[in-house]
Design a protein around this motif. Structure first.
Motif, PDB file in Angstrom:
ATOM      1  N   ALA A   1       0.776  -1.042   0.020  1.00  0.00           N
ATOM      2  CA  ALA A   1      -0.029   0.069   0.026  1.00  0.00           C
ATOM      3  C   ALA A   1       0.751   1.382  -0.162  1.00  0.00           C
ATOM      4  N   HIS A   2       2.086   1.247   0.801  1.00  0.00           N
ATOM      5  CA  HIS A   2       2.903   2.361   0.683  1.00  0.00           C
ATOM      6  C   HIS A   2       3.398   2.518  -0.479  1.00  0.00           C
ATOM      7  N   CYS A   3       3.928   1.691  -1.377  1.00  0.00           N
ATOM      8  CA  CYS A   3       4.483   1.519  -2.714  1.00  0.00           C
ATOM      9  C   CYS A   3       3.527   2.178  -3.456  1.00  0.00           C
ATOM     10  N   PHE A   4       2.298   1.633  -3.473  1.00  0.00           N
ATOM     11  CA  PHE A   4       1.023   2.343  -4.515  1.00  0.00           C
ATOM     12  C   PHE A   4       0.856   3.769  -4.063  1.00  0.00           C
ATOM     13  N   THR A   5       0.883   4.326  -2.918  1.00  0.00           N
ATOM     14  CA  THR A   5       0.768   5.428  -2.383  1.00  0.00           C
ATOM     15  C   THR A   5       1.962   6.281  -3.148  1.00  0.00           C
ATOM     16  N   ALA A   6       3.212   5.875  -3.003  1.00  0.00           N
ATOM     17  CA  ALA A   6       4.064   6.664  -3.617  1.00  0.00           C
ATOM     18  C   ALA A   6       4.162   6.895  -5.138  1.00  0.00           C
ATOM     19  N   LEU A   7       3.453   5.777  -5.807  1.00  0.00           N
ATOM     20  CA  LEU A   7       3.298   5.907  -7.003  1.00  0.00           C
ATOM     21  C   LEU A   7       2.238   6.497  -7.560  1.00  0.00           C
ATOM     22  N   ARG A   8       1.240   6.952  -6.776  1.00  0.00           N
ATOM     23  CA  ARG A   8       0.209   7.853  -6.694  1.00  0.00           C
ATOM     24  C   ARG A   8      -0.916   6.847  -7.838  1.00  0.00           C
ATOM     25  N   SER A   9      -0.866   5.930  -7.276  1.00  0.00           N
ATOM     26  CA  SER A   9      -1.835   4.455  -7.875  1.00  0.00           C
ATOM     27  C   SER A   9      -3.104   4.325  -6.851  1.00  0.00           C
ATOM     28  N   PRO A  10      -3.889   5.287  -6.520  1.00  0.00           N
ATOM     29  CA  PRO A  10      -4.856   5.274  -5.224  1.00  0.00           C
ATOM     30  C   PRO A  10      -5.735   3.947  -5.042  1.00  0.00           C
ATOM     31  N   ARG A  11      -6.164   3.663  -6.263  1.00  0.00           N
ATOM     32  CA  ARG A  11      -7.125   2.140  -6.279  1.00  0.00           C
ATOM     33  C   ARG A  11      -6.489   1.107  -5.761  1.00  0.00           C
ATOM     34  N   GLU A  12      -4.987   0.824  -6.169  1.00  0.00           N
ATOM     35  CA  GLU A  12      -4.313  -0.065  -5.771  1.00  0.00           C
ATOM     36  C   GLU A  12      -3.645   0.108  -4.484  1.00  0.00           C
ATOM     37  N   ALA A  13      -3.398   1.271  -4.079  1.00  0.00           N
ATOM     38  CA  ALA A  13      -3.092   1.676  -2.556  1.00  0.00           C
ATOM     39  C   ALA A  13      -4.222   1.370  -1.662  1.00  0.00           C
ATOM     40  N   GLU A  14      -5.434   1.693  -1.910  1.00  0.00           N
ATOM     41  CA  GLU A  14      -6.570   1.442  -1.252  1.00  0.00           C
ATOM     42  C   GLU A  14      -6.808  -0.084  -0.995  1.00  0.00           C
ATOM     43  N   ARG A  15      -6.880  -0.694  -2.243  1.00  0.00           N
ATOM     44  CA  ARG A  15      -6.809  -2.366  -1.991  1.00  0.00           C
ATOM     45  C   ARG A  15      -6.001  -2.838  -1.192  1.00  0.00           C
ATOM     46  N   ASN A  16      -4.901  -2.768  -1.276  1.00  0.00           N
ATOM     47  CA  ASN A  16      -3.696  -3.223  -0.177  1.00  0.00           C
ATOM     48  C   ASN A  16      -3.852  -2.768   1.298  1.00  0.00           C
ATOM     49  N   ALA A  17      -4.341  -1.372   1.514  1.00  0.00           N
ATOM     50  CA  ALA A  17      -4.567  -1.120   2.543  1.00  0.00           C
ATOM     51  C   ALA A  17      -5.721  -1.705   3.324  1.00  0.00           C
ATOM     52  N   HIS A  18      -6.718  -2.140   2.807  1.00  0.00           N
ATOM     53  CA  HIS A  18      -8.020  -2.357   3.323  1.00  0.00           C
ATOM     54  C   HIS A  18      -7.415  -4.137   3.630  1.00  0.00           C
ATOM     55  N   VAL A  19      -6.695  -4.583   2.935  1.00  0.00           N
ATOM     56  CA  VAL A  19      -6.263  -5.946   3.128  1.00  0.00           C
ATOM     57  C   VAL A  19      -5.376  -6.068   4.189  1.00  0.00           C
ATOM     58  N   ALA A  20      -4.442  -5.157   4.326  1.00  0.00           N
ATOM     59  CA  ALA A  20      -3.727  -4.980   5.502  1.00  0.00           C
ATOM     60  C   ALA A  20      -4.571  -4.924   6.808  1.00  0.00           C
ATOM     61  N   LEU A  21      -5.289  -3.932   6.787  1.00  0.00           N
ATOM     62  CA  LEU A  21      -6.124  -3.582   8.115  1.00  0.00           C
ATOM     63  C   LEU A  21      -7.041  -4.911   8.324  1.00  0.00           C
ATOM     64  N   GLY A  22      -7.343  -5.528   7.520  1.00  0.00           N
ATOM     65  CA  GLY A  22      -8.271  -6.697   7.851  1.00  0.00           C
ATOM     66  C   GLY A  22      -7.410  -7.851   8.210  1.00  0.00           C
TER      67      GLY A  22
END
Length: 451
Positions: free
Chosen positions: A346-367
């Motif tokens: 999620a941090h990688c995708f946030t740095a790459l400014r790819s919000p949908r992938e960042a959101e998806r991975n962050a939700h998996v992490a929090l789950g």
């Protein structure tokens, strides 16, 4: 009567630095270190040139100021002042077990004394030589001890249990909660065991757990913003890991150095350190350890904006993680679970400014995130908030960041505060929204604390 300090005068001439310029450099360095009580002007410099020895933190600040101008390390003896611990203490990798024990213990002792020179900045470039020497070092001989009482497996297990306690405190309350107590334990309990007698097998286990304890204490320093001190701990942990004969563990230390370098904006060095970790560990690294190395390299590549290479490394991290089995993994990689992996992605995708992938991975992490890791969940929620902000959903971004603040307020972590500040600064480009005002009202106390 004092004699003129010709060494200091020669260094000022070599650096082409006036008395006023040196005084200004010292004041600026002191301000950056939070040393508000340091006062200095050209008159003080004149007194030092006449032979007066400055007190308190000033000798260290003079050494750092002139070292920056000259592009090299300047010691207190170079300045003509009374010699103390070398300013490079803890920054040299050693293949010698005896040297490693001495330098580690000296670092722990000076840390407990709150020695001023440990607050000096240490550049990412200073890690290049230790990294290279670890990479080319031959396998360490089996450790053995010949002095003092005999250390057994139960003694090593006791250190491991104590380390787990400090890890829990760090994850839950931040590096500022119990770092000094961890240093005290290293100095009072671990150091005497390193000097004692033990078999080869117990010796390897002892140096391994000492390396883990040392890098954890360094990570606590990193978390509270003592970055130069953290780097000294990491280098010593690298030497201790080498003494244990555990190459993947040494790679773990380099991965921590990479993580810190990325946080500090040293992106190229972050990538190099992560690559060196994987190269140095080689085929000895387990699947999950390889996944962690790849995730660290991906973080650096994302920060550099190299999307293609970053995605390749993220895939490597995911593939290696799926190949892992708990029974085949070293205990020290247990923290790198599915939640941690997807948090890194999620941090990688946030740095790459790819919000949908960042959101998806962050939700998996929090789950998957465990309750005993509130700091990690805080980082992840702020990363998720940034993804919403990049997608243009300001209310959702602010509410998500607001959810992170509940834990952030009780965690003694400069990194947590910095995450909140970065998100707050990103809001400046958005405009006026009620949700922004509400978030800033919530975050006022955290944002007001100096890092």
């Amino acid at each position: 009567m004092s004699s003129p300090n010709e060494l200091l005068a020669a260094l000022l001439d070599e650096a082409d630095c006036s008395r006023s310029a040196l005084a200004r450099d010292i004041r600026e360095l002191a301000a950056r270190r939070g040393m508000d009580d340091v006062r200095c002007d050209h008159v003080d410099v004149g007194r030092w040139l006449k032979g007066m020895v400055p007190r308190g933190a000033k000798p260290v600040l003079i050494a750092e100021a002139l070292g920056r101008r000259l592009g090299r390390v300047v010691s207190l003896s170079d300045l003509g002042f009374a010699a103390g611990p070398p300013l490079t203490l803890g920054l040299s990798f050693s293949e010698s077990r005896d040297t490693t024990i001495r330098s580690s213990r000296s670092l722990w002792t000076e840390d407990l004394r709150r020695s001023d020179f440990l607050r000096m900045a240490v550049t990412a470039g200073s890690l290049t030589t230790p990294m290279a020497r670890w990479l080319v070092s031959p396998p360490a001989d089996p450790p053995y001890g010949v002095h003092g009482h005999r250390v057994g497996a139960d003694d090593v297990a006791a250190i491991g249990a104590t380390l787990q306690m400090f890890e829990r405190l760090d994850h839950q309350f931040g590096g500022g909660h119990a770092r000094t107590a961890a240093v005290q334990y290293l100095n009072d309990s671990v150091a005497p065991m390193l000097h004692a007698r033990y078999s080869d097998v117990v010796g390897r286990e002892l140096f391994s757990v000492a390396a883990q304890f040392t890098y954890k204490t360094g990570a606590m320093a990193y978390d509270v913003g003592l970055h130069g001190l953290a780097r000294r701990y990491f280098v010593q942990a690298l030497s201790l890991a080498h003494a244990s004969g555990d190459r993947p563990l040494g790679g773990k230390v380099l991965a921590l150095m990479s993580h810190q370098a990325n946080y500090l904006g040293d992106f190229r060095e972050a990538v190099d350190l992560a690559r060196a970790a994987a190269l140095g560990a080689g085929g000895a690294a387990s699947a999950r350890v390889r996944s962690m190395y790849a995730a660290m390299e991906a973080r650096g590549l994302a920060s550099m904006g190299d999307k293609r290479a970053c995605i390749r490394l993220m895939r490597q991290a995911e593939t290696a993680f799926e190949q892992s089995a708990d029974g085949d993994e070293p205990p020290w990689i247990a923290y790198f679970d599915r939640a941690e992996l997807h948090d890194e992605l999620a941090h990688c995708f946030t740095a790459l400014r790819s919000p949908r992938e960042a959101e998806r991975n962050a939700h998996v992490a929090l789950g998957y995130a465990a309750d005993e890791h509130p700091r990690s969940r805080t980082f992840c929620r702020i990363s998720l908030a940034m993804s919403y902000l990049d997608a243009g959903d300001v209310p959702h971004a602010c509410s998500t960041a607001g959810d992170a603040l509940a834990a952030a307020g009780r965690i003694k972590s400069a990194r947590v505060r910095q995450y909140v500040r970065v998100f707050d600064n990103a809001l400046n480009a958005v405009g006026h929204h009620r949700s922004i005002s509400e978030f800033r009202a919530q975050a006022r106390e955290i944002l007001s604390v100096a890092s």
